[in-house]
Structure formats: structure tokens, C-alpha cells
Enzyme design. Structure first.
Site, mmCIF file in Angstrom:
data_model
loop_
_atom_site.group_PDB
_atom_site.id
_atom_site.type_symbol
_atom_site.label_atom_id
_atom_site.label_comp_id
_atom_site.label_asym_id
_atom_site.label_seq_id
_atom_site.Cartn_x
_atom_site.Cartn_y
_atom_site.Cartn_z
ATOM 1 C CB SER A 61 -0.904 0.029 1.229
ATOM 2 O OG SER A 61 -2.205 -0.296 0.864
ATOM 3 C CE LYS A 64 -3.764 1.012 -1.676
ATOM 4 N NZ LYS A 64 -4.223 0.188 -0.600
ATOM 5 C CE1 TYR A 185 -3.971 -0.722 -5.206
ATOM 6 C CE2 TYR A 185 -4.277 -3.086 -5.477
ATOM 7 C CZ TYR A 185 -4.177 -1.982 -4.661
ATOM 8 O OH TYR A 185 -4.281 -2.120 -3.296
ATOM 9 C CE1 TYR A 237 -3.611 -0.378 4.703
ATOM 10 C CE2 TYR A 237 -2.375 -1.094 6.609
ATOM 11 C CZ TYR A 237 -2.522 -1.012 5.251
ATOM 12 O OH TYR A 237 -1.591 -1.576 4.433
HETATM 13 N N1 GLU Z 1 -1.735 -5.210 -2.610
HETATM 14 C C1 GLU Z 1 -2.480 -5.128 -1.387
HETATM 15 C C2 GLU Z 1 -3.947 -5.230 -1.649
HETATM 16 O O1 GLU Z 1 -4.420 -4.663 -2.576
HETATM 17 C C3 GLU Z 1 -2.130 -3.850 -0.712
HETATM 18 C C4 GLU Z 1 -2.832 -3.723 0.578
HETATM 19 C C5 GLU Z 1 -2.072 -2.973 1.606
HETATM 20 O O2 GLU Z 1 -0.860 -2.962 1.681
HETATM 21 O O3 GLU Z 1 -2.806 -2.377 2.408
HETATM 22 O O4 GLU Z 1 -4.681 -5.877 -0.970
#
Ligand code: GLU
Length: 305
Positions: A61, A64, A185, A237
Site C-alpha cells: 500500500s 499508493k 495497481y 488504515y
Molecule cells: N496489494 C495489497 C492489496 O491490494 C495492498 C494492501 C495494503 O498494503 O494495504 O490488498
């Protein structure tokens, strides 16, 4: 500083047993959860490391942050936020409940729905190589590559992200090929970084987007301001609120165990600790950051000493 970092590592180690590697991506479940490393690079480019700071792991993530900055620079703020909010969702990173029931926009670009939307805006005009090149530049790490094994593993276990992506398409948010969006992604999530590459990126962000030594602009200043603000409110998160109180450093975590942390105008911090808590954040990583924040007075609202 070195001593403090080593103390932080010792504190972090005590929490590893309470966490587990992500298991919904089989390849991540195979990682040794005892890996732990922390790297700090200060504004004067002094580098301090403790533990496993050179081991490669997938960025997940934290990509992102890179994709958002890339999109803001290439497409502009208006396009990126036309169909996306910048509010914490309070839900898990892979939730699609509110997207479907409470809003027709992804809450923010740090959850999967928002990151997929961001990638969806880019997929028609930019290649993975364009984004990889950008990732290498802003992390000042030319050895970043895509981890093929993790990529394949995630692509064959991504029913939930696929569901989110098709839901986004049904709402008119994903305008281009859904499968291509999902692939791009996932490729970005599979970039292999180290705690040191994350500390580099942290320092570039802390320096307003400039190369810490040459002063050359690597990232757009406005994009950097926006990205750091969203990291503070949404980067950990559904643990972002408590983390902001306890640690007070804009950060972004990934389920590969990485944490990128930005101490404004002072330093970048990179962490690797794949044992995660129930929210998906590195359990030892958070404890190390809390210790560093207290000991080095790094909380953004810390009183003057
Ligand atoms: N590739 C992971 C997903 O899409 C990333 C999630 C993450 O690191 O929060 O579930």
C-alpha cells in the site's frame, strides 16, 4: 541517534510475537515475521540503520503514495479528486461497503478503492515502466524492480480487489479497462523496496519534494503537501486516528510490513517489520515509531523542549 535506533529495535522485537504476516496473499505468508529494521536519514543526509534495512520486501500500500503523487503531477488535482474524496473511511483498507452504500466515491486514495480509481485515471496514458521509473527516482533507489512471484501470487488471489474495481466501473469511476487497471495497481504493490528506500522517499517528502543533497526538484511541491496531509489522516488504515495521537508523524503502511514516515523538514524514516496487527500495520514498526517519536521529540505537535 544510533543508540536510540538500536533501543527502538529492541523494543520492536518484543512485539513481533503478537503479530502475523499477511496471509491473504500466499506469498506474503511465507515471509519470516522476525525480520525487523529501521532506517533514519536526516536532512543533513546522515544515515542511521538498525536491523534488516537492506532486505527487499514488497511495498504494497505504500505504493499508493507514489501513484497519488504521480497522478497529481500528470493529471492535476481536479481530475484526481473529481470522483474521489479525501476523508478517512474508518473502514478496513479493502472494504467496499461504504463505497456501495454510503457514497458513490472512494473515501480517499490510501484505501484500495481510491488507489484503484487513481490507477484507473492513469492506465490509458502511462505504462508500468513510467511509474517504475518515477518510483526509483523518488525513492532514490535504482534497484527497485517488480517482484514477479508476489505479483503472480496476488493476481491469483485478488477477488476482493477485482470486486472493488468492477464496482468502481459500475459507478462510472473506472473509465478504462478494469483488468488492466487491476494489473497496474498490483504491479505497483509488488515493487520491491528496502527500509532504506522508504527512508529516502520520506526524506524527499520531508524536504518538500526536493533531492536532499542537490536540491533538484523530484516531486511537485503541491503534490507533496497534499500527499503528506492524506498520509496523516488516512495512512495507517483504520488505525490512523490513534497513530496520529500516539506518534504524530505522517506515515503510510503496507501489508508487506513497510512503514514510510515523514518528519517534516527533519528526516525520513523507513521501517520493515512484516508481523502485522489486526488492522494490517506492522506491529513492531508502530512501537518503534512511537518510541522514536517520544525519544527524539518528533511528534508534529510536540511542545518545544
Ligand atoms: N496489494 C495489497 C492489496 O491490494 C495492498 C494492501 C495494503 O498494503 O494495504 O490488498
Amino acid at each position: 541517534m544510533q543508540k536510540v535506533l538500536e533501543e527502538a529495535l529492541e523494543i520492536g522485537k518484543q512485539y513481533i510475537e503478537y503479530g502475523n504476516c499477511a496471509s491473504y496473499i500466499p506469498e506474503l505468508a511465507r515471509v519470516d515475521k522476525n525480520n525487523l529494521g529501521v532506517c533514519i536519514i536526516t536532512k543533513s543526509v546522515d544515515r542511521y540503520t538498525a536491523g534488516d534495512t537492506k532486505k527487499r520486501f514488497t511495498i504494497q500500500s505504500i505504493s499508493k503514495v507514489i501513484s497519488l503523487a504521480f497522478a497529481l503531477e500528470r493529471l492535476g488535482h481536479e481530475k484526481v479528486f473529481e470522483k474521489m474524496s479525501m476523508e478517512p473511511s474508518g473502514d478496513a483498507f479493502d472494504s467496499l461497503l461504504k463505497l456501495d452504500m454510503a457514497s458513490n466515491k472512494p473515501f480517499n486514495p490510501m484505501i484500495n478503492a481510491g488507489a484503484l480509481a487513481t490507477i484507473g485515471y492513469l492506465v490509458a496514458d502511462f505504462t508500468f515502466e513510467d511509474m517504475l521509473e518515477y518510483a526509483r527516482r523518488v525513492c532514490m533507489d535504482k534497484n527497485i524492480v517488480m517482484d514477479e512471484t508476489v505479483y503472480e501470487s496476488e493476481m491469483s488471489h485478488c477477488a476482493r480487489n477485482r470486486a472493488i474495481a468492477y464496482l468502481l466501473q459500475s459507478k462510472g469511476i473506472l473509465e478504462h479497462d478494469v483488468e488492466e487497471t487491476l494489473k497496474l495497481y498490483t504491479k505497483m504493490c509488488s515493487l520491491s523496496v528496502t527500509a532504506e528506500s522508504l527512508a529516502n522517499l520520506g526524506l524527499v517528502l520531508a524536504s518538500g519534494g526536493r533531492h536532499p543533497e542537490t536540491g533538484v526538484r523530484l516531486m511537485d511541491a503541491e503534490a507533496v503537501r497534499l500527499v503528506k496531509s492524506i498520509m496523516l489522516t488516512c495512512g495507517m488504515y483504520d488505525g490512523s486516528g490513534e497513530f496520529a495521537v500516539r506518534v504524530g508523524i505522517p506515515s503510510k503502511s503496507g501489508v508487506g510490513g513497510g512503514i514510510l514516515a515523514v518528519v517534516e523538514k527533519r528526516m525520513g524514516i523507513g521501517i520493515y517489520g512484516p508481523a502485522l496487527d489486526e488492522k494490517g500495520n506492522s506491529i513492531a514498526g508502530q512501537k518503534m515509531l512511537e518510541y522514536l517519536s517520544k525519544t527524539l521529540n518528533l511528534h508534529m505537535f510536540a511542545s518545544e523542549l
